[in-house]
Design a protein around this motif. Structure first.
Motif, PDB file in Angstrom:
ATOM      1  N   ASP A 119      21.840 -26.959 -38.584  1.00 57.22           N
ATOM      2  CA  ASP A 119      20.994 -26.952 -39.782  1.00 57.22           C
ATOM      3  C   ASP A 119      21.781 -27.449 -40.985  1.00 57.22           C
ATOM      4  O   ASP A 119      23.007 -27.312 -41.040  1.00 57.22           O
ATOM      5  N   VAL A 120      21.087 -27.993 -41.960  1.00 55.21           N
ATOM      6  CA  VAL A 120      21.732 -28.505 -43.168  1.00 55.21           C
ATOM      7  C   VAL A 120      21.425 -27.597 -44.352  1.00 55.21           C
ATOM      8  O   VAL A 120      20.274 -27.205 -44.571  1.00 55.21           O
ATOM      9  N   ARG A 141      25.611 -27.334 -41.348  1.00 53.77           N
ATOM     10  CA  ARG A 141      26.307 -28.373 -42.128  1.00 53.77           C
ATOM     11  C   ARG A 141      26.098 -28.090 -43.608  1.00 53.77           C
ATOM     12  O   ARG A 141      24.963 -28.020 -44.083  1.00 53.77           O
ATOM     13  N   TYR A 142      27.186 -27.922 -44.306  1.00 56.44           N
ATOM     14  CA  TYR A 142      27.131 -27.625 -45.742  1.00 56.44           C
ATOM     15  C   TYR A 142      27.324 -28.938 -46.493  1.00 56.44           C
ATOM     16  O   TYR A 142      28.410 -29.529 -46.482  1.00 56.44           O
ATOM     17  N   ILE A 143      26.266 -29.417 -47.125  1.00 58.76           N
ATOM     18  CA  ILE A 143      26.295 -30.697 -47.814  1.00 58.76           C
ATOM     19  C   ILE A 143      26.342 -30.454 -49.318  1.00 58.76           C
ATOM     20  O   ILE A 143      25.424 -29.871 -49.893  1.00 58.76           O
ATOM     21  N   TYR A 166      18.378 -36.040 -45.473  1.00 52.55           N
ATOM     22  CA  TYR A 166      18.605 -35.021 -44.437  1.00 52.55           C
ATOM     23  C   TYR A 166      17.309 -34.337 -44.006  1.00 52.55           C
ATOM     24  O   TYR A 166      17.343 -33.235 -43.461  1.00 52.55           O
ATOM     25  N   SER A 169      16.796 -32.214 -40.809  1.00 53.74           N
ATOM     26  CA  SER A 169      17.668 -31.065 -40.528  1.00 53.74           C
ATOM     27  C   SER A 169      17.794 -30.071 -41.675  1.00 53.74           C
ATOM     28  O   SER A 169      18.212 -28.941 -41.457  1.00 53.74           O
ATOM     29  N   VAL A 170      17.448 -30.491 -42.883  1.00 50.56           N
ATOM     30  CA  VAL A 170      17.691 -29.620 -44.032  1.00 50.56           C
ATOM     31  C   VAL A 170      16.775 -28.405 -43.981  1.00 50.56           C
ATOM     32  O   VAL A 170      15.576 -28.514 -43.728  1.00 50.56           O
TER      33      VAL A 170
END
Length: 393
Positions: A119-120, A141-143, A166, A169-170
Motif C-alpha cells: 500500500d502507498v 510504501r511511504y511516499i 499512485y 495503490s495509494v
C-alpha cells in the motif's frame, strides 16, 4: 553474538530505524551545561485544577478498569470540545470516538488498521518520523511529497499529481498541521481546496491535529469538517494542556470505521488509565483559559526567537503555530544536518534536532523547540550568536 530469535522477527520491523529525535537527544544530553531545544514538550506544568481532578479520582477509588473506548465522561467531553472550539465537526461520543494512549497510539491504531504490504502512504515532507516508521512496519510504501518549493504547504495541484501517479495503490494521506517540524499550518480556504481534490479519490485522510490549539494568526479548521466520511481525526491533551505524561489522546471518525479500529485498540492496550481520563475530561471541560495563557506565552516566545535568529543571520521558515522553528543550515556549511546539530551541541552547548529526522533525504535544516523557559531561551540565543560570529572569523 546475535540472538537466534532475530531471524524470526518481522523483517519490516528489522528495517526500521529508532527515532532519530530520541537517539540524538540521548546522545547530546550527556554534554555538561547543554541547553536543550530538542523535544516537543510544553515547559508548563499541568494546570492545578486538572491535577486536583486526578487526585480526587484516586481518593474516590476510581482506579478500576475503564471501558475499552474510554470513560463516557471523557468521550462526551471530547465531542463537546470539538463542537465548541474551532473544529466544526460533530462526533457521537458513543460510537465515533476512541480514547487512546496519547496521539501516538491513535496514529498507530489508524495506520496499523489500514495499511498492508505494498500500500502507498502519501505524506507532505518534512514530517514527524512516526508516520514513516509505521508505514514501513506494515510493509507499505511511504511516499514523501516535497513541499519546499511551495512554502512548505501541500498544494492541491501537487496532491492531485501524486494521487494520480499512485492511484492504484495509494490508500492513505497523512496530514499534520500545524506541522512538526516547520510550524506551518493551513487557512480555511486551503483546507477546503485540498478536500475538494481528496473527495474524488478512494483514500483515507489521517489528520494529525495535535498542535491545533497552538495556532497564532490563522483560524484552525479541521479537514474532517469537509471530509467527515474519509477523515480520521487525531488529537489529544498533551500539547494544549501540558499533559504529555498523562498519555491521553483520541481518535475520531466514521462510525463503521471506528467500530473496527476499536478492535485493534482493544487488542493492543485494552484501555488507558481511568485516573488519567478523568483529569483529561476536566481539562477539556474547564480548561479554555489555560489554553489562552499558554498560547499567548508561546507566541511571545516565537516572536522573541525569530527576532534573535534574524539578528544572528539564520534564515528560517515562517511559522504559523506549534512551538517549533525550522532553520536553514548556513550556506557555507558542507556537512549534513546531523553534523551541524552535533557541532552546535559540542561547541555552542545548544541542542537542536537535525533535519534528517524528518525526511528520508537529509534536510539542510535543523529544528528548535522554544517550549522552554525565557531564561534558557535567552541564553541559548546568546550562545548561538557567539558560535556563529566565532565561526565567521
Amino acid at each position: 553474538m546475535k540472538n537466534e530469535l532475530l531471524s524470526l522477527l518481522n523483517k519490516n520491523l528489522l528495517a526500521v530505524e529508532p527515532s532519530l529525535i530520541r537517539k540524538f537527544d540521548d546522545e547530546i544530553s550527556k554534554i555538561p551545561g547543554i541547553i536543550k531545544l530538542t523535544l516537543g514538550e510544553p515547559y508548563f506544568n499541568t494546570p492545578d485544577h486538572i491535577k486536583i481532578a486526578g487526585i480526587k479520582a484516586i481518593i474516590d477509588n476510581q482506579t478500576h478498569y475503564a471501558p475499552n473506548r474510554g470513560i463516557v465522561e471523557l468521550r462526551e467531553a471530547i465531542s463537546e470540545y470539538l463542537r465548541r472550539r474551532h473544529y466544526a465537526v460533530s462526533y457521537d461520543p458513543q460510537e465515533q470516538i476512541i480514547v487512546t494512549n496519547g496521539a501516538s497510539e491513535a496514529i498507530s491504531t489508524a495506520m496499523n488498521s489500514f495499511l498492508g504490504e505494498g500500500d502507498v502512504v502519501l505524506c507532505p515532507s518534512p514530517a514527524f518520523g512516526l508516520y514513516r516508521n509505521l508505514a514501513k512496519i506494515n510493509g507499505a510504501r511511504y511516499i514523501e511529497i516535497d513541499t519546499e518549493d511551495d512554502k512548505y504547504e501541500l498544494t492541491p495541484e501537487k496532491l492531485k499529481t501524486y494521487l494520480d501517479e499512485y492511484h492504484t495503490s495509494v490508500k492513505m494521506l497523512v496530514l499534520n498541521y500545524p506541522n512538526n517540524p516547520t510550524g506551518v499550518s493551513y487557512s480555511e480556504n486551503e483546507i477546503k481546496k485540498l478536500a475538494e481534490v481528496l473527495e474524488e479519490y478512494p483514500i483515507v485522510v489521517l489528520s494529525d491535529e495535535i498542535y491545533s490549539e497552538l495556532v497564532y494568526k490563522k483560524k484552525h479548521v479541521s479537514i474532517a469538517s469537509y471530509l467527515p466520511e474519509k477523515t480520521l481525526l487525531v488529537n489529544g491533551v498533551s500539547k494544549s494542556y501540558a499533559m504529555t505524561g498523562w498519555r491521553v489522546g483520541y481518535l475520531c471518525g466514521p462510525r463503521e470505521i471506528i467500530t473496527n479500529l476499536a478492535k485493534l485498540h482493544q487488542a493492543n492496550i485494552a484501555t488507558i488509565g481511568t485516573i488519567n481520563m478523568i483529569a483529561a475530561a476536566e481539562g477539556l471541560v474547564n480548561g479554555d483559559d489555560d489554553i489562552k495563557v499558554m498560547r499567548a506565552e508561546y507566541e511571545k516566545k516565537r516572536d522573541f526567537v525569530c527576532k534573535w535568529l534574524k539578528k544572528i543571520g539564520y534564515s528560517f521558515i515562517p511559522t504559523d503555530g506549534a512551538f517549533y522553528i525550522y532553520i536553514r543550515l548556513p550556506l557555507d556549511f558542507q556537512g549534513s544536518s546531523i553534523d551541524y546539530a552535533r557541532t552546535l551541541a559540542q561547541r555552542a552547548h545548544v541542542a537542536v534536532i537535525p533535519g534528517a529526522a524528518f525526511a528520508t533525504q537529509d534536510q539542510k535544516y535543523f529544528r528548535i523547540s522554544y517550549a522552554v523557559s525565557d531564561d534558557k531561551l535567552t541564553e541559548a540565543m546568546k550562545r548561538l550568536e557567539r558560535f556563529v560570529k566565532g565561526r565567521e572569523k
